[in-house]
Every structure is written in C-alpha cells, then in structure tokens.
Motif scaffolding. Structure first.
Motif, short mmCIF file in Angstrom:
data_model
loop_
_atom_site.label_atom_id
_atom_site.label_comp_id
_atom_site.label_asym_id
_atom_site.label_seq_id
_atom_site.Cartn_x
_atom_site.Cartn_y
_atom_site.Cartn_z
N PHE A 1 57.65 -60.60 -82.38
CA PHE A 1 58.19 -59.94 -81.19
C PHE A 1 57.12 -59.81 -80.12
N VAL A 2 55.90 -59.43 -80.53
CA VAL A 2 54.80 -59.27 -79.56
C VAL A 2 54.47 -60.61 -78.91
N PHE A 3 54.29 -61.65 -79.73
CA PHE A 3 53.91 -62.96 -79.19
C PHE A 3 54.99 -63.52 -78.26
N MET A 4 56.25 -63.41 -78.69
CA MET A 4 57.34 -63.95 -77.88
C MET A 4 57.47 -63.19 -76.56
N SER A 5 57.25 -61.89 -76.60
CA SER A 5 57.32 -61.09 -75.37
C SER A 5 56.20 -61.49 -74.41
N LEU A 6 55.00 -61.69 -74.95
CA LEU A 6 53.87 -62.08 -74.11
C LEU A 6 54.06 -63.47 -73.52
N LEU A 7 54.54 -64.40 -74.35
CA LEU A 7 54.71 -65.78 -73.89
C LEU A 7 55.89 -65.94 -72.94
N SER A 8 56.79 -64.95 -72.90
CA SER A 8 57.94 -65.05 -72.00
C SER A 8 57.50 -65.09 -70.54
N THR A 9 56.33 -64.54 -70.23
CA THR A 9 55.85 -64.55 -68.85
C THR A 9 55.46 -65.95 -68.40
N ARG A 10 55.25 -66.86 -69.37
CA ARG A 10 54.92 -68.25 -69.05
C ARG A 10 56.03 -69.20 -69.51
N GLY A 11 57.21 -68.64 -69.73
CA GLY A 11 58.30 -69.41 -70.33
C GLY A 11 58.72 -70.63 -69.54
N GLU A 12 58.55 -70.59 -68.21
CA GLU A 12 58.99 -71.70 -67.38
C GLU A 12 58.01 -72.87 -67.39
N THR A 13 56.77 -72.64 -67.82
CA THR A 13 55.74 -73.68 -67.70
C THR A 13 55.34 -74.30 -69.03
N LEU A 14 55.65 -73.66 -70.15
CA LEU A 14 55.21 -74.16 -71.44
C LEU A 14 56.01 -75.40 -71.85
N ASN A 15 55.32 -76.38 -72.42
CA ASN A 15 55.94 -77.64 -72.86
C ASN A 15 56.58 -77.45 -74.23
N ASP A 16 57.90 -77.66 -74.32
CA ASP A 16 58.59 -77.37 -75.57
C ASP A 16 58.16 -78.29 -76.71
N LYS A 17 57.87 -79.56 -76.41
CA LYS A 17 57.43 -80.47 -77.47
C LYS A 17 56.10 -80.03 -78.07
N LYS A 18 55.17 -79.63 -77.20
CA LYS A 18 53.88 -79.16 -77.69
C LYS A 18 54.02 -77.88 -78.50
N LEU A 19 54.94 -77.02 -78.09
CA LEU A 19 55.17 -75.78 -78.83
C LEU A 19 55.64 -76.08 -80.26
N VAL A 20 56.55 -77.05 -80.40
CA VAL A 20 57.04 -77.43 -81.73
C VAL A 20 55.89 -77.94 -82.59
N ARG A 21 55.05 -78.81 -82.03
CA ARG A 21 53.94 -79.38 -82.81
C ARG A 21 52.93 -78.32 -83.20
N ILE A 22 52.65 -77.39 -82.29
CA ILE A 22 51.73 -76.29 -82.60
C ILE A 22 52.29 -75.45 -83.75
N GLY A 23 53.58 -75.14 -83.68
CA GLY A 23 54.20 -74.33 -84.72
C GLY A 23 54.16 -74.99 -86.08
N LEU A 24 54.39 -76.30 -86.12
CA LEU A 24 54.37 -77.03 -87.39
C LEU A 24 52.95 -77.07 -87.97
N LEU A 25 51.97 -77.34 -87.12
CA LEU A 25 50.59 -77.45 -87.59
C LEU A 25 50.07 -76.09 -88.07
N LEU A 26 50.36 -75.04 -87.32
CA LEU A 26 49.94 -73.70 -87.74
C LEU A 26 50.61 -73.30 -89.06
N SER A 27 51.86 -73.70 -89.24
CA SER A 27 52.56 -73.42 -90.51
C SER A 27 51.83 -74.05 -91.68
N ALA A 28 51.39 -75.30 -91.49
CA ALA A 28 50.67 -75.99 -92.56
C ALA A 28 49.39 -75.25 -92.93
#
Length: 371
Positions: free
Chosen positions: A248-275
């Motif tokens: 909740f904290v991270f999503m709330s903070l990142l919402s302020t940059r929601g229009e500029t973040l690259n969705d493909k990069k977000l997916v890759r970051i999430g997968l790599l961090l999960s590993a």
C-alpha cells in the motif's frame, strides 16, 4: 457520462469510490479465506478434501473473472456487473455460516468464489476509463493490498469463525450500497475474442502464471517454514501483514509518477525482484532474516501487478476481458501452485520449493523480453 467530459472532481469521486470498493471486497475475501483451513480441520476434513475446497473456490473465481469481464465488454456496461457482483457476494458469504461438513463447505465456497469474481474486472475497467487513469490504478491497487492487510489482521482478532463470516458478508453489503455512488461511463461495445486476447498478450499471461505458480508454491508452506525458523504466531501474522502494508505504501508513493513509469520495465523489475526474494528465503536461518525480504517482496508485487494492469489496459480495447484474464491467471496459479509446493516440499524439503519459485521467476523474467 462520456470519459472526455468527466470533470476532475467527478473523476476523483469515482476513483475514491472505486478504491473503497476494492478495499472492502479484498478485506472480506481475506477475512474468510484465511480461516477456511482452520475450520476444515475442526470439521475433520482430510487434506485432500480441503484441497478440493480451495481448488473449487479458485477455479470458480477464475471462471467468473473471465466470464463477467467479457460480458462487460460485450454490453459496454460496467456498473450493472459491479452492483451484481457485490449483491451476489453478500448472501454467498453469509451462507458460510451454514458450513457443517465437506459437502456444504465445497458447495458454499464454490458459490462464494464465483460471486466474488463478478465485480472485479468491470471495476478495474471502470477506473481505466477515467482521466489520468494510470496514477489512479496505482492507488486502486494500493487499496487492494490495504484490504488484504486489514483482512489478515481481522482474521486474528475476531473471536470465532462465524463472526468473521458475518463481517465478510456485511462488507460486501456495504460495497453494494457504495456502488450506487458510481456513475456509468460511455463505453464502446466490443466483441472480445479470448483466443485473440491470449495470442496478443500471451507473454504477459505466461510470465504472470510462472511467477505466481512459484509464489503460491511458497505461500502454501511459508507459515510452517517460519515456525521452523523460530517465529511465533504473532511474528508469522506480522510478516504477512508487513508485506501487504508496504505494498500500500509503495503503490501510494509511486502513484505520483503513474503517468511516466514504463509498464514493461515495471513488469520486469517485479519478476526479477521476486526471484531474489525467493532465493533469499531459501537461505534464511532465522525468521528475522525474512524481515527485510518482505520490503523487497512488497516492491516486487507492486511493480509486477500494477505494471501488468497498465500494460493490458494500454494495449487492449477489451479492458475488462483482458484484466479478467489476468485475475483468472492468478486464480489458476492459486490452484496449481499449492499442489506443486506441497509435492516439492514433501520430496525435497521446503527450501527446494523456494528455489523452484526462484527459477520460475527467472524464466518469467527472460520471457518478459517478448513484451
């Protein structure tokens, strides 16, 4: 109302209502689901019977997510399905008070899973039709995680199962009443082809399935693993709640940059961090070593889930159907993953399940290059 004519104040009202709706529904789902295994034990269900109950719940929700997401796109309507979903979930979760054995639990939980999946995809699609929807999707997902957090905490505080089931039902009733504050937006009717959608988006759905099957394999045995590392029940609940709370904290903070973040990069970051998280889980020798991992896990899920939603909403006209297929993928993984985790842990130990989850996330990371 037309999306192009929605004022900023109207858009904010719609977004706030949508966030409250996902918060209430996710809290209700978690509050009930966490207690089902414990109730099953008291009712003398076998592990096999409990597995059937969990599987039927997940498959029913997967079918409902897809079916009503597709119907929402076909009819060009969101609100009727949102209201219908919460209206059906209210009595379905109230019927949990009547569960007295395997047969009744299987029937009621299957119905509950199906009813709970009706509103999910149309609600996400409704939010995506508002101006500046990308930042609103971040907040919406944050309130989803906050609902999980409250559900986790509530399940530990309520005095008995019946109170938890009653509270779950009441939360859906309140959500149904709140849904009348939403306003229907004009949506172009589409005739989504599931085959075409799967073909267009198969890299994302496959990445998601691989990662989430591994994750569910871990979550199945995670409480037992924490016990072996010396954690008390309080610490086990706290570590789970920390993950959801930080989402909740991270999503709330990142919402302020929601229009500029690259969705493909977000997916890759999430997968790599999960590993990395699953690898570090396997190396832990104390439950305290898990503590920093939960912060990384929260960031992993935040970027993966929201990145996936934004990718699908941007790429597909059939917003409710494509989002519904993503939710269905999560539900299917919730059926396959626990079975896989149990088998691996039985044969090679719990750390092996975490290493397999790490490998699946790395495979998904490699596949994400095709996005």
């Amino acid at each position: 109302m037309s999306p192009s004519t929605v004022s900023s104040s109207e858009a904010e009202k719609e977004a706030v209502c949508s966030c409250l709706l996902t918060f209430q529904s996710r809290a209700a789902l978690t509050l009930s689901s966490l207690l089902i295994p414990l109730l099953a034990q008291e009712l003398n269900l076998s592990y096999f019977q409990l597995g059937l109950v969990v599987m039927s719940y997940g498959l029913a929700m997967a079918a409902s997510n897809f079916l009503f997401g597709r119907l929402s796109d076909l009819r060009g309507k969101r609100l009727p399905f949102i209201k219908l979903g919460f209206a059906l979930a209210f009595p379905a979760f109230l019927l949990q008070l009547l569960m007295k054995g395997f047969g009744s639990m299987l029937l009621v939980r299957t119905a509950a899973g199906f009813c709970a999946g009706v509103a999910a995809s149309p609600l996400i699609a409704h939010l995506s039709e508002l101006p500046h929807y990308r930042e609103k999707v971040w907040l919406f997902s944050g309130f989803t995680s906050l609902g999980w957090t409250v559900g986790y905490i509530g399940a530990g505080l309520v005095p008995d199962y019946w109170m938890a089931f009653l509270l779950s039902s009441v939360l859906f009733l309140l959500a149904f009443l709140l849904a009348f504050r939403l306003s229907e937006t004009e949506v172009k009717r589409t005739a989504p082809s599931p085959r075409n959608l799967l073909k267009q988006n198969y890299p994302l759905y496959t990445c998601y399935l691989l990662r989430h099957v591994g994750a569910q394999a871990v979550w199945t045995i995670f409480p037992v693993y924490l016990l072996q590392l010396g954690a008390s029940r309080g610490w086990i609940g706290g570590l789970h709640a920390l993950n959801c709370g930080m989402q909740f904290v991270f999503m709330s903070l990142l919402s302020t940059r929601g229009e500029t973040l690259n969705d493909k990069k977000l997916v890759r970051i999430g997968l790599l961090l999960s590993a990395f998280v699953f690898l570090f889980y396997s190396l832990a020798t104390s439950y305290l070593h898990i503590l920093p991992c939960q912060f990384v896990l929260a960031m992993a899920w935040s970027t993966l889930y929201v990145g996936s939603l934004l990718y699908l909403l941007r790429k597909n006209v059939e917003k409710a159907t494509s989002a519904g297929l993503l939710e269905s993928t999560i539900n299917v993984a919730g059926v396959v993953g626990p079975f896989l985790g149990g088998v691996i842990a039985e044969l090679w130990g719990m750390r092996a399940s975490m290493l397999i989850a790490c490998g699946l996330s790395l495979a998904a990371t490699a596949l994400s290059s095709k996005l």
